[in-house]
Design an enzyme around this catalytic site. Structure first.
Site, short mmCIF file in Angstrom:
data_model
loop_
_atom_site.label_atom_id
_atom_site.label_comp_id
_atom_site.label_asym_id
_atom_site.label_seq_id
_atom_site.Cartn_x
_atom_site.Cartn_y
_atom_site.Cartn_z
N ASN A 55 30.14 15.79 22.76
CA ASN A 55 29.02 15.71 23.68
C ASN A 55 29.57 15.61 25.10
O ASN A 55 30.44 14.78 25.37
CB ASN A 55 28.16 14.48 23.37
CG ASN A 55 27.52 14.57 21.99
OD1 ASN A 55 27.15 15.66 21.55
ND2 ASN A 55 27.40 13.45 21.31
N GLN A 99 26.07 12.43 25.79
CA GLN A 99 27.29 11.63 25.94
C GLN A 99 26.92 10.26 26.49
O GLN A 99 26.28 10.16 27.54
CB GLN A 99 28.29 12.33 26.89
CG GLN A 99 29.62 11.58 26.96
CD GLN A 99 30.64 12.26 27.88
OE1 GLN A 99 30.35 13.29 28.50
NE2 GLN A 99 31.82 11.68 27.97
N HIS A 147 35.69 12.10 24.07
CA HIS A 147 35.95 11.79 22.66
C HIS A 147 35.39 12.90 21.79
O HIS A 147 34.41 13.56 22.18
CB HIS A 147 35.34 10.44 22.26
CG HIS A 147 33.89 10.31 22.59
ND1 HIS A 147 33.44 9.99 23.86
CD2 HIS A 147 32.79 10.48 21.83
CE1 HIS A 147 32.12 9.97 23.86
NE2 HIS A 147 31.69 10.27 22.64
N ASP A 175 33.99 5.32 14.20
CA ASP A 175 32.82 5.10 15.06
C ASP A 175 32.14 3.81 14.61
O ASP A 175 31.96 3.58 13.40
CB ASP A 175 31.85 6.29 14.96
CG ASP A 175 30.80 6.26 16.05
OD1 ASP A 175 30.81 7.16 16.90
OD2 ASP A 175 29.96 5.33 16.04
N ILE A 176 31.76 2.99 15.59
CA ILE A 176 31.17 1.67 15.28
C ILE A 176 29.78 1.79 14.64
O ILE A 176 29.32 0.88 13.96
CB ILE A 176 31.10 0.82 16.58
CG1 ILE A 176 31.03 -0.66 16.28
CG2 ILE A 176 29.96 1.25 17.48
CD1 ILE A 176 31.22 -1.53 17.51
N HIS A 211 33.93 13.72 18.04
CA HIS A 211 33.44 13.19 16.76
C HIS A 211 33.90 14.10 15.63
O HIS A 211 33.80 15.33 15.74
CB HIS A 211 31.90 13.20 16.72
CG HIS A 211 31.23 12.35 17.75
ND1 HIS A 211 30.73 11.10 17.48
CD2 HIS A 211 30.95 12.56 19.07
CE1 HIS A 211 30.15 10.59 18.58
NE2 HIS A 211 30.29 11.47 19.55
#
Ligand code: AMP
Ligand code: ZN
Length: 137
Positions: A86, A93, A99, A30-31, A101
């Site tokens: 989410n 979301q 996606h 994750d960025i 997490h």
């Protein structure tokens, strides 16, 4: 799907830090990590959210998430992890490509997911809410 950032990342058109890849998924950092080693499982085929994902693809996500979480604990010293999907803007979301997490949790940190205010039902409300859900299944 054109212009979907996670399609581009999952299919290698945009570089990413990746820890796992197979024919169905790419797993990337994750960025903006909630914790060190926060991972995102990205299906390679576009689906807006988990409801649109083919069942056979969805069924592979939980075992993969468990494997990734175990690796976070083994490699990073995490003491647990959260698996979070989410779904919909109301649920937070922000990227409309499904996606999952996988967020490692470290000793001494406060829980970041299961820390909601605990509510309650009025008399009889739980039964009618349950009935509505059963009807919609
Ligand atoms: P959600 O709120 O569940 O939709 O989560 C979207 C997540 O995607 C957030 O945690 C973002 O930090 C992460 N994110 C957004 N853009 C990127 C990107 N280009 N590469 C990696 N992670 C991203
Ligand atoms: Zn996409």
């Amino acid at each position: 799907m054109d212009n979907c950032i996670f399609c581009m990342i999952a299919n290698g058109q945009i570089p990413s830090t990746s820890v796992y890849e197979d024919e169905d998924f790419k797993v990337v950092f994750d960025i903006a990590p909630a914790a060190k080693g926060h991972l995102l499982i990205l299906p390679k085929s576009h689906a807006d959210n988990v409801c649109d994902l083919p069942e056979e693809t969805a069924a592979k996500i939980m075992p993969l998430a468990a494997k990734l979480g175990s690796a976070q604990m083994k490699a990073l010293g995490a003491k647990g992890f959260n698996i979070v999907v989410n779904t919909g803007e109301a649920a937070g979301q922000t990227v409309m490509h499904c996606h999952t997490h996988v967020i490692p949790r470290y000793e001494g940190e406060a829980p970041i997911v299961a820390n909601w205010a605990q509510g309650s039902y009025a008399d009889g409300e739980a039964a009618s809410v349950a009935q509505a859900i059963v009807k919609a299944l």
